[in-house]
Design a protein around this motif. Sequence first.
Motif, short mmCIF file in Angstrom:
data_model
loop_
_atom_site.label_atom_id
_atom_site.label_comp_id
_atom_site.label_asym_id
_atom_site.label_seq_id
_atom_site.Cartn_x
_atom_site.Cartn_y
_atom_site.Cartn_z
N ALA A 55 100.45 89.94 94.26
CA ALA A 55 99.53 89.04 94.96
C ALA A 55 99.13 89.59 96.33
N LEU A 56 100.08 90.22 97.02
CA LEU A 56 99.76 90.82 98.32
C LEU A 56 98.65 91.85 98.18
N MET A 57 98.79 92.70 97.13
CA MET A 57 97.78 93.74 96.90
C MET A 57 96.45 93.13 96.48
N ALA A 58 96.58 92.12 95.58
CA ALA A 58 95.36 91.48 95.08
C ALA A 58 94.58 90.85 96.23
N ALA A 59 95.31 90.22 97.17
CA ALA A 59 94.64 89.59 98.31
C ALA A 59 93.89 90.63 99.12
N GLU A 60 94.54 91.79 99.36
CA GLU A 60 93.86 92.85 100.13
C GLU A 60 92.61 93.31 99.41
N SER A 61 92.71 93.44 98.08
CA SER A 61 91.54 93.99 97.38
C SER A 61 90.40 92.96 97.32
N LEU A 62 90.73 91.66 97.25
CA LEU A 62 89.66 90.65 97.33
C LEU A 62 89.01 90.67 98.72
N ARG A 63 89.82 90.89 99.75
CA ARG A 63 89.25 90.99 101.11
C ARG A 63 88.39 92.23 101.27
N ASP A 64 88.82 93.34 100.60
CA ASP A 64 87.97 94.54 100.61
C ASP A 64 86.59 94.18 100.06
N GLY A 65 86.58 93.26 99.11
CA GLY A 65 85.31 92.85 98.50
C GLY A 65 84.57 91.81 99.35
N GLY A 66 85.05 91.54 100.55
CA GLY A 66 84.30 90.68 101.47
C GLY A 66 84.65 89.20 101.36
N LEU A 67 85.74 88.87 100.67
CA LEU A 67 86.08 87.46 100.51
C LEU A 67 87.13 87.03 101.54
N ASP A 68 87.11 85.73 101.88
CA ASP A 68 88.16 85.16 102.74
C ASP A 68 89.26 84.63 101.83
N VAL A 69 90.48 85.10 102.07
CA VAL A 69 91.55 84.83 101.12
C VAL A 69 92.78 84.26 101.83
N VAL A 70 93.29 83.17 101.31
CA VAL A 70 94.59 82.67 101.79
C VAL A 70 95.60 82.90 100.68
N LEU A 71 96.67 83.63 101.04
CA LEU A 71 97.72 83.93 100.08
C LEU A 71 98.81 82.88 100.27
N HIS A 72 99.14 82.19 99.17
CA HIS A 72 100.18 81.18 99.30
C HIS A 72 101.48 81.83 99.75
N GLY A 73 102.13 81.24 100.74
CA GLY A 73 103.41 81.77 101.21
C GLY A 73 104.49 80.72 101.05
N GLY A 74 105.71 81.18 100.90
CA GLY A 74 106.83 80.23 100.90
C GLY A 74 107.25 79.71 99.55
#
Length: 431
Positions: free
Chosen positions: A344-363
Amino acid sequence: MSNALRAVRGMNDLLPAEAPLWARFESIVRAWLKSYGYREMRTPILEHTGLFKRAIGEVTDIVEKEMYTFVDELNGESLTLRPEGTASCVRAAIEHNLLFDGGKRLWYAGPMFRHERPQKGRYRQFHQVGIEALGFAGPDLDIELLLMTARLWKLLGMAEHIRLEINTLGGAESRARHRQKLIAYFEARQDQLDEDAKRRLHSNPLRILDSKNPAMQALVEAAPKLMDELDEAAIAHFEAVKRGLEEAGIPYTVNPRLVRGLDYYNLTVFEWVTDKLGSQGTVCAGGRYDGLVAQMGGKPAPACGFAMGVERLLVMMAELGLAPEPDAPDVYIVNVGEAAGRFALMAAESLRDGGLDVVLHGGGGSFKSQMKKADASGARFAAIIGDDEAAAGEVAVKPLRGEGEQRRVALADAVLMIRGSGNGKRETGNG
Ligand code: HAM
């Protein structure tokens, strides 16, 4: 929590729920300043105490009792947290010789500090946006400042709630004549003066006119008027300002009792006032201060400017329902399982590379509780990742608003799918 630390009285935290309103205000203001050719200046929050004493005046409320002043124990210097921005702006313009090739239009924004009694719209740390037009004479600049502020109220959506009061303080000679007459007038009526007025009688009699004491109103009303002492040049200047306002269709009232709490003003002074804020109704104030640059050691240069109280304007915007909804992310990533967490950490970075605003669930937490958070975040999509998806390099994309089925796609395709689903972000969110 009884021994928990608290903020200093009168100094506020800006919490995330209020941040979108500040951001909206700041972006409107920046664009507005640019549209009038103003350029930003940032000066230190601490200055030598003498700067404010010299610029604002020894016998003013600010200098007498509202400044946060302390001695720097390392070198014995007396320093003061800035109570306003004009003094620093003029000091910096002189120090860096900014006026060498003519007038400059400058603006600044930031916290100011005054030790006043806190109440709605009055704080000990508050924020101003100020502008200073240095090196320009003529009433045209005064008019431009007023047109400029009138435009801002429209841009902010509050024009109908703010009205303009103006006055002229004349030139140095007429003020000196008026001062003598005021002293004579009040001296002859000493028994009717309150303590404040007695103290100011010889040091700053003009400020007695500003008294809020109901018992002194009749006395103040009948005091000699500066208007009667004005010389021709001052009258012509004021007439030109009034004509300019009329030509621009900006309503105003002349308030002969408007004297301002800082000593550097001459000629035009003004305040924009609202009834929406109770007793702290002045949202923006300023005027001309042709003598200040020379008085502070610079080559003589006429000047004028104003500052607005950001908190006061924001309280108004909030009360008028002009606060924007918080920004919502495009995607909230739900992830359950250890491998899923790493992917998920990697996926979040790659969605942000694509210009999206991403919140990764934590906890951590269950799938169900994470989906609730995803929904509350206001995101348009949840990207769901379990250990299965992680092993396959995929995500399950679920639209959270409106139509559409959940689909499992390769990570690389998720950006296209989400971006292709609508132009831009949702305007509103509920979390
Ligand atoms: P001022 O009238 O002292 O002028 O302050 C300008 C504005 O700052 C006020 O109208 C008010 O909206 C806001 N303000 C002042 N004190 C407080 C406070 N304690 N809490 C919240 N808001 C406050 C000046 O400061 C001049 N430097 C303006 C100027 C610039 N004149 C020429 N150029």
